[in-house]
Scaffold this active site. Structure first.
Site, PDB file in Angstrom:
ATOM      1  N   PHE A   1       0.840  -1.204   0.000  1.00 28.18           N
ATOM      2  CA  PHE A   1       0.000   0.000   0.000  1.00 28.18           C
ATOM      3  C   PHE A   1       0.873   1.251   0.000  1.00 28.18           C
ATOM      4  O   PHE A   1       0.802   2.102   0.869  1.00 28.18           O
ATOM      5  CB  PHE A   1      -0.960  -0.020   1.196  1.00 28.18           C
TER       6      PHE A   1
ATOM      7  N   LYS B   1       6.505  -5.281 -12.536  1.00 27.01           N
ATOM      8  CA  LYS B   1       7.181  -5.771 -13.746  1.00 27.01           C
ATOM      9  C   LYS B   1       7.994  -7.036 -13.496  1.00 27.01           C
ATOM     10  O   LYS B   1       8.151  -7.856 -14.401  1.00 27.01           O
ATOM     11  CB  LYS B   1       8.124  -4.678 -14.271  1.00 27.01           C
TER      12      LYS B   1
ATOM     13  N   VAL C   1       3.336  -1.946 -18.176  1.00 27.59           N
ATOM     14  CA  VAL C   1       4.043  -1.171 -19.212  1.00 27.59           C
ATOM     15  C   VAL C   1       3.228   0.099 -19.501  1.00 27.59           C
ATOM     16  O   VAL C   1       2.041   0.022 -19.794  1.00 27.59           O
ATOM     17  CB  VAL C   1       4.190  -1.985 -20.523  1.00 27.59           C
TER      18      VAL C   1
ATOM     19  N   GLU D   1      -1.943  -4.972 -17.596  1.00 29.94           N
ATOM     20  CA  GLU D   1      -1.917  -3.731 -18.383  1.00 29.94           C
ATOM     21  C   GLU D   1      -0.977  -2.683 -17.776  1.00 29.94           C
ATOM     22  O   GLU D   1      -0.241  -1.990 -18.485  1.00 29.94           O
ATOM     23  CB  GLU D   1      -3.333  -3.144 -18.490  1.00 29.94           C
TER      24      GLU D   1
ATOM     25  N   LYS E   1      10.317  -4.361 -19.548  1.00 28.64           N
ATOM     26  CA  LYS E   1       9.078  -4.007 -20.260  1.00 28.64           C
ATOM     27  C   LYS E   1       9.060  -4.587 -21.679  1.00 28.64           C
ATOM     28  O   LYS E   1       8.028  -5.092 -22.123  1.00 28.64           O
ATOM     29  CB  LYS E   1       8.906  -2.483 -20.268  1.00 28.64           C
TER      30      LYS E   1
ATOM     31  N   GLU F   1      12.715   4.111  -9.876  1.00 29.01           N
ATOM     32  CA  GLU F   1      12.593   2.903  -9.063  1.00 29.01           C
ATOM     33  C   GLU F   1      13.333   3.122  -7.747  1.00 29.01           C
ATOM     34  O   GLU F   1      14.185   4.016  -7.641  1.00 29.01           O
ATOM     35  CB  GLU F   1      13.245   1.717  -9.784  1.00 29.01           C
TER      36      GLU F   1
ATOM     37  N   ASP G   1      14.921  -1.622 -16.459  1.00 30.87           N
ATOM     38  CA  ASP G   1      13.462  -1.466 -16.387  1.00 30.87           C
ATOM     39  C   ASP G   1      12.861  -1.534 -17.797  1.00 30.87           C
ATOM     40  O   ASP G   1      11.855  -2.211 -18.023  1.00 30.87           O
ATOM     41  CB  ASP G   1      13.150  -0.111 -15.724  1.00 30.87           C
TER      42      ASP G   1
ATOM     43  N   GLY H   1       3.416   6.998 -12.257  1.00 30.51           N
ATOM     44  CA  GLY H   1       2.619   7.908 -11.438  1.00 30.51           C
ATOM     45  C   GLY H   1       1.511   7.159 -10.712  1.00 30.51           C
ATOM     46  O   GLY H   1       1.076   6.103 -11.156  1.00 30.51           O
TER      47      GLY H   1
HETATM   48  N1  HSE Z   1      10.681   3.803 -12.895  1.00 28.17           N
HETATM   49  C1  HSE Z   1       9.709   3.573 -13.916  1.00 28.17           C
HETATM   50  C2  HSE Z   1       9.853   4.686 -14.959  1.00 28.17           C
HETATM   51  C3  HSE Z   1       8.324   3.569 -13.299  1.00 28.17           C
HETATM   52  O1  HSE Z   1      10.578   5.650 -14.697  1.00 28.17           O
HETATM   53  O2  HSE Z   1       9.269   4.571 -16.024  1.00 28.17           O
HETATM   54  C4  HSE Z   1       7.235   3.013 -14.186  1.00 28.17           C
HETATM   55  O3  HSE Z   1       7.468   1.696 -14.602  1.00 28.17           O
END
Ligand code: HSE
Length: 341
Positions: free
Chosen positions: A11, A126, A153, A150, A225, A210, A221, A322
């Site tokens: 949370f 992810k 990504v 969903e 994705k 992150e 990251d 976000g």
């Molecule tokens: N750290 C990732 C970014 C967050 O900056 O896109 C969303 O996956």
């Protein structure tokens, strides 16, 4: 009207954003889709855990920065995530625990437990999806429940669904995208004269990065994705560690200036060339001419561009991170899985 009981693991920002989104859209969900969402259980490593089979107070859950102390004593359970999955009445588990791109844990275990308990799972995480989507999806099918990804990504920007459910029939040949908001933000700031480390600090402050920003700036990251997209669009599983991956940390102010001189900009691109299988996948910074549709995507914005056989080029630009943006992606899966026909 159907009560949909939701348990949330983790949370933090996104979990709270989801509570806020559900609160804001509650009437709409009831009227348009016949869904009455009830968050019955919440579990967070740092905050503790709450349970009410009739639904926790949504106004309280949606209050930014709310502490669990503000809930009734009898709603505090002391359950860990696994106990919550086992004991709480819930139709769906939102898996929002910490991102682990190396093993996917503990999320893989939570998702496995929930699916085996006959609960659907919706996640923005992810790690487990990049590493184990194929087997988790099979497990969901075996248990006759759903697994929603969903929001993994481009947060709530519907990249996964657009490709999988709309464009697939037009024959997706290749995909390229700006899939990491932190890197795109840093590159945009550097173009405006900021130093790399100052731009990264701002991205962290704004909540894009992150917990370990090496995953952002190192390209990992983005690799996670594109690995997810490769599985979803081309049915080809490629482990993130096998994707050639170059981040943005080595780009110097001189590199940025050189690009500007030749009317170009640097973007960290994830690409999947599916014209032959297995697809060729890579993550690396690329200098794009200013005329390229992806060159004008700035700040923390993301974009994905599909090259299709029947429809040509299709570009989708939107948020990639976000709290409310990610919550919007989770809510899209919730609607798809539970709406009244
Ligand atoms: N750290 C990732 C970014 C967050 O900056 O896109 C969303 O996956």
């Amino acid at each position: 009207m159907k009560n949909v009981k939701i348990g949330i693991i983790g949370f933090g920002n996104v979990g709270q954003g989801f509570a806020q989104a559900i609160q804001q859209k509650r009437e709409f969900l009831r009227e348009s889709y016949g869904i009455n969402p009830l968050i019955t259980a919440v579990c967070d490593t740092f905050k503790g855990s709450l349970y009410n089979s009739d639904g926790l107070d949504l106004n309280l859950l949606a209050k930014p920065g709310v502490g669990f102390d503000e809930f009734k004593a009898e709603e505090k359970t002391g359950w860990d995530a696994s106990e919550m999955i086992a004991n709480a009445e819930s139709d769906v588990i939102l898996e929002l625990s910490v991102v682990n791109l190396q093993t996917g844990e503990p999320a893989v275990s939570y998702i496995t437990q929930a699916l085996n308990a006959g609960k659907s799972v919706i996640t923005s995480n992810k790690g487990p999806i990049a590493l184990r989507y194929r087997s988790l999806r099979a497990l969901a099918q075996q248990n006759n429940v759903k697994l929603g990804v969903e929001a993994t990504v481009m947060s709530g920007t519907p990249a996964v669904r657009l490709g999988k459910e709309i464009l697939e029939a037009s024959g997706i040949r290749s995909v390229r995208g700006i899939l990491n908001g932190t890197c795109n933000f840093i590159l945009s700031e550097m173009k405006n004269g900021s130093a790399f480390k100052d731009a990264l600090a701002s991205a962290q402050k704004l909540g894009y990065a992150e917990a370990d920003p090496t995953n952002d700036v190192g390209g990992f990251d983005t690799a996670a994705k594109v690995s997810i997209l490769s599985e979803v669009f081309f049915g080809e599983r490629v482990v993130p560690a096998d994707i050639p991956c170059e981040g943005i940390s080595d780009l110097t102010p001189q590199d940025i200036a050189k690009a500007t001189e030749v009317k170009s900009v640097w973007k960290l691109l994830g690409t999947i060339d599916g014209s032959t299988l297995p697809p060729k996948i890579s993550v690396k910074p690329v200098m794009l001419p200013e005329s390229d549709p992806l060159a004008g995507v700035n700040g923390a914005m993301n974009a994905i561009q599909f090259q299709t056989e029947l429809l040509g080029q299709v570009t989708l630009i939107g948020a990639g991170a976000g709290r409310l943006e990610t919550a919007a992606g989770l809510m899209q899966d919730l609607i798809l899985f539970f709406k009244e026909e």
